[in-house]
Write an enzyme that holds these catalytic residues in place. Structure first.
Site, PDB file in Angstrom:
ATOM      1  N   GLN A 174       0.842  -1.201   0.000  1.00 51.35           N
ATOM      2  CA  GLN A 174       0.000   0.000   0.000  1.00 51.35           C
ATOM      3  C   GLN A 174       0.879   1.253   0.000  1.00 51.35           C
ATOM      4  OE1 GLN A 174      -3.597  -0.688   2.802  1.00 51.35           O
ATOM      5  NE2 GLN A 174      -2.038  -2.101   3.546  1.00 51.35           N
ATOM      6  N   HIS A 224      -1.286   1.478  -4.489  1.00 56.81           N
ATOM      7  CA  HIS A 224      -1.612   2.910  -4.551  1.00 56.81           C
ATOM      8  C   HIS A 224      -0.631   3.700  -5.418  1.00 56.81           C
ATOM      9  CE1 HIS A 224      -3.639   2.010  -0.462  1.00 56.81           C
ATOM     10  NE2 HIS A 224      -4.514   1.886  -1.448  1.00 56.81           N
ATOM     11  N   CYS A 231      -2.849  13.787 -21.400  1.00 60.24           N
ATOM     12  CA  CYS A 231      -2.394  12.885 -22.472  1.00 60.24           C
ATOM     13  C   CYS A 231      -1.817  11.569 -21.957  1.00 60.24           C
ATOM     14  CB  CYS A 231      -1.360  13.588 -23.366  1.00 60.24           C
ATOM     15  SG  CYS A 231       0.269  13.793 -22.594  1.00 60.24           S
ATOM     16  N   CYS A 281       2.710  19.657 -18.449  1.00 60.63           N
ATOM     17  CA  CYS A 281       3.215  18.559 -19.270  1.00 60.63           C
ATOM     18  C   CYS A 281       3.948  19.127 -20.488  1.00 60.63           C
ATOM     19  CB  CYS A 281       2.036  17.695 -19.726  1.00 60.63           C
ATOM     20  SG  CYS A 281       2.461  16.480 -20.988  1.00 60.63           S
ATOM     21  N   ILE A 336       2.422  -3.286  14.888  1.00 61.40           N
ATOM     22  CA  ILE A 336       2.413  -2.719  16.238  1.00 61.40           C
ATOM     23  C   ILE A 336       1.085  -1.996  16.419  1.00 61.40           C
ATOM     24  CG2 ILE A 336       3.555  -1.153  17.842  1.00 61.40           C
ATOM     25  CD1 ILE A 336       6.113  -1.478  16.112  1.00 61.40           C
ATOM     26  N   CYS A 356       8.420  -5.088  12.167  1.00 57.20           N
ATOM     27  CA  CYS A 356       8.652  -5.958  10.993  1.00 57.20           C
ATOM     28  C   CYS A 356      10.133  -6.245  10.821  1.00 57.20           C
ATOM     29  CB  CYS A 356       8.123  -5.279   9.731  1.00 57.20           C
ATOM     30  SG  CYS A 356       6.351  -5.007   9.729  1.00 57.20           S
TER      31      CYS A 356
END
Length: 292
Positions: A123, A141, A152, A200, A267, A284
């Site tokens: 995510q 995401h 475009c 752009c 956690i 982790c």
């Protein structure tokens, strides 16, 4: 690997106890008995790389400030919202883009190489899994390292856009007040006022980061693709996510429907706690490297 020797940055990691040996054993059993593991990661896997998250107790953005991320509709509708977003993003980019993967990212990459991890869905929009070398992966995401034109569809790298910003704003300077989770920083309205935003180069359209902003939805094709990968899997591991956002939570609901065992490593509480087979309250980057 140099990353694995670097000590984790715990500024944005909530306090927690070291992994309990029993928990390590339970997760080891869970991973060992899985042949095609489906892994979903959230902001809690990147906090140890120094990137703050939104929801962590005491240290997340929502706990520390009253600031909220940009909304999709506001970005599309308002030139001043885009100017504010890009000014903050411009200042924050050099630091945000320099963040490196931590031990947890590298472990998941290794599991993929060993054929244990069937598919990874993140995510996060920070590109840390890509930097770690993960390939069987979907960025649910999107990713802040890519930018595209709303008119475009032309894509450019965010690093390339940084050069356009610098060329357009040679004398513009701003001191960051604090770093936010999505690579931007906090600036005052006064600081933002004279910032020039490029259009752009192909068609003059509006440039937007290739990420799903709050209030926007993930494309149907991507959702369907992830459901297919989940259907091929035999268990699900959620790492570093409270699963408060429905776009990720729906896959846990699908896994429950398929009666897949689900392990959660996070956690603090998550939306899955009442139906997960296993809930672990550890970092982790501390627990995953202990699993062989």
């Amino acid at each position: 690997h140099s990353v694995s020797r670097a000590s984790p940055n715990l500024t944005f990691v909530p306090a927690c106890l070291p992994p309990d040996p029993m928990e390590v054993e339970e997760l080891q059993r869970f991973v060992s008995s899985s042949k095609r593991l489906f892994v979903m990661t959230g902001a809690g896997i990147s906090t140890e790389s120094g990137i703050p998250d939104y929801r962590s107790e005491g240290v997340g953005l929502y706990a520390r400030t009253d600031r909220r991320p940009v909304q999709h509709a506001e970005f599309i509708r308002s030139a001043s919202a885009r100017q504010r977003y890009w000014a903050r993003n411009f200042v924050g980019w050099p630091q945000f883009s320099s963040h490196q993967p931590n031990k947890a990212h590298l472990v998941l990459r290794d599991w993929e190489k060993l054929g244990k991890l069937h598919w990874l869905v993140t995510q996060n929009v920070d590109a840390l899994h890509t930097k770690a070398g993960s390939q069987r992966m979907t960025e649910l995401h999107g990713c802040t390292h890519r930018v595209f034109c709303l008119a475009c569809g032309d894509q450019i790298l965010r690093s390339e856009l940084q050069e356009h910003f610098e060329a357009l704003n040679p004398t513009w300077k701003a001191e960051a007040l604090d770093v936010a989770p999505d690579g931007d920083v906090f600036l005052t309205e006064e600081q933002v006022r004279n910032f020039q935003v490029p259009a752009c180069q192909k068609c003059g359209g509006i440039l937007k980061p290739d990420v799903t902003f709050f209030g926007d939805t993930v494309s149907r094709e991507k959702v369907s693709f992830v459901h297919q990968r989940l259907a091929e899997s035999d268990s699900m591991l959620v790492a570093g996510s409270s699963m408060q956002v429905y776009s990720g939570y729906r896959f846990a609901l699908a896994a429950r429907e398929k009666k897949l065992p689900i392990a959660v490593l996070n956690i603090g509480p998550t939306r899955l706690d009442h139906f997960a087979s296993l809930k672990l309250n550890s970092r982790c980057g501390e627990l995953l490297p202990l699993i062989v």
